[in-house]
Design a protein around this motif. Structure first.
Motif, short mmCIF file in Angstrom:
data_model
loop_
_atom_site.label_atom_id
_atom_site.label_comp_id
_atom_site.label_asym_id
_atom_site.label_seq_id
_atom_site.Cartn_x
_atom_site.Cartn_y
_atom_site.Cartn_z
N VAL A 71 9.63 36.09 7.60
CA VAL A 71 8.43 36.79 8.02
C VAL A 71 7.93 36.21 9.33
CG1 VAL A 71 7.67 37.36 5.67
CG2 VAL A 71 6.94 35.22 6.70
N LYS A 138 3.71 31.27 -0.59
CA LYS A 138 3.82 32.66 -1.07
C LYS A 138 5.10 33.31 -0.57
CE LYS A 138 1.41 37.11 -0.68
NZ LYS A 138 0.23 37.79 -0.08
N TRP A 139 5.43 33.07 0.72
CA TRP A 139 6.57 33.77 1.34
C TRP A 139 7.89 33.03 1.15
CZ3 TRP A 139 2.87 33.78 5.98
CH2 TRP A 139 1.96 34.83 5.86
N ASP A 141 9.43 30.93 3.08
CA ASP A 141 10.29 30.88 4.27
C ASP A 141 10.20 29.49 4.89
OD1 ASP A 141 7.66 31.23 5.02
OD2 ASP A 141 8.05 32.74 6.54
#
Length: 235
Positions: A71, A138-139, A141
């Motif tokens: 992201v 949350k992501w 990455d």
């Protein structure tokens, strides 16, 4: 694949015609596209610019073809690396560094009233980094850890996983990573702060961020230098 005529009489590929998995990936940002096209205009005659830009677009799609989800700003980094690969003969380390600065620094210039020497702003910055960590969690990455806040001590956080670094290592583009990482130093300087960094995810197991006010005595113990690869870092 459809294309529209450009003013030079050739075909111009639209961004929405680029072939990559849009369920897993996103397009580079509009500011990034503008920055790349501006640099192409500096180096190539008008009749060649659209063809060069299309090569950058296609390189971007190729890079995403075997890349995992990610992201945020990683995609602009990939776009800049695409420009670097296509235009390596005409670009330079400093130009890539400048492109990243032009994308990242405007928001920090608007925050020039922030003064990391003052406890109020230092605590606010710490809270912003904690929010960033929750986004990373949350992501999944960037892997980020933030040290507990201590009054009168520098803020510390680190990344132990960085998609941009992973991408550069995978594609043999680590030589240009310092130009993308050095903006972290420049951004802090706009907040009356300084970044102290000793290692990055490209050449170590983490990217460390020690942040203090630009008047903090801590800085005297950790002078900044540029290493042989072009990274700004500290002793």
């Amino acid at each position: 694949m459809h294309a529209r005529k450009n003013k030079e009489g050739g075909n111009q590929m639209k961004d929405n015609e680029l072939l990559f998995d849009r369920k897993s990936h996103v397009l580079y940002s509009k500011p990034c596209k503008k920055e790349i096209r501006a640099k192409i205009a500096l180096h190539y005659p008008e009749a060649e610019r659209e063809a060069i830009w299309e090569q950058v677009q296609r390189q971007y799609a190729v890079f995403l073809s075997d890349w995992r989800n990610g992201v945020g700003g990683t995609y602009d980094c990939i776009a800049i690396m695409s420009y670097y690969v296509v235009c390596k003969a005409v670009t330079s380390f400093r130009e890539i560094e400048e492109m990243e600065e032009n994308l990242i620094l405007p928001i920090f210039r608007r925050l020039k009233f922030v003064d990391c020497n003052k406890p109020f702003w230092r605590k606010l910055m710490y809270k912003a980094f904690v929010r960033s960590k929750s986004g990373c969690d949350k992501w999944h990455d960037y892997e980020m850890a933030v040290a507990p806040y201590e009054t009168d001590k520098p803020i510390y956080y680190e990344f132990t996983a960085c998609p941009a670094a992973e991408f550069a290592i995978k594609h043999g583009l680590t030589d240009i990573m310092p130009a993308l990482c050095n903006v972290d130093f420049a951004s802090m300087e706009l907040l009356h702060a300084r970044l102290v960094r000793t290692t990055t995810c490209v050449d170590g197991c983490r990217c460390d961020y020690t942040i203090c006010g630009n008047k903090d005595p801590y800085l005297k113990e950790h002078p900044e230098y540029r290493d042989e690869k072009g990274y700004r870092r500290n002793k």
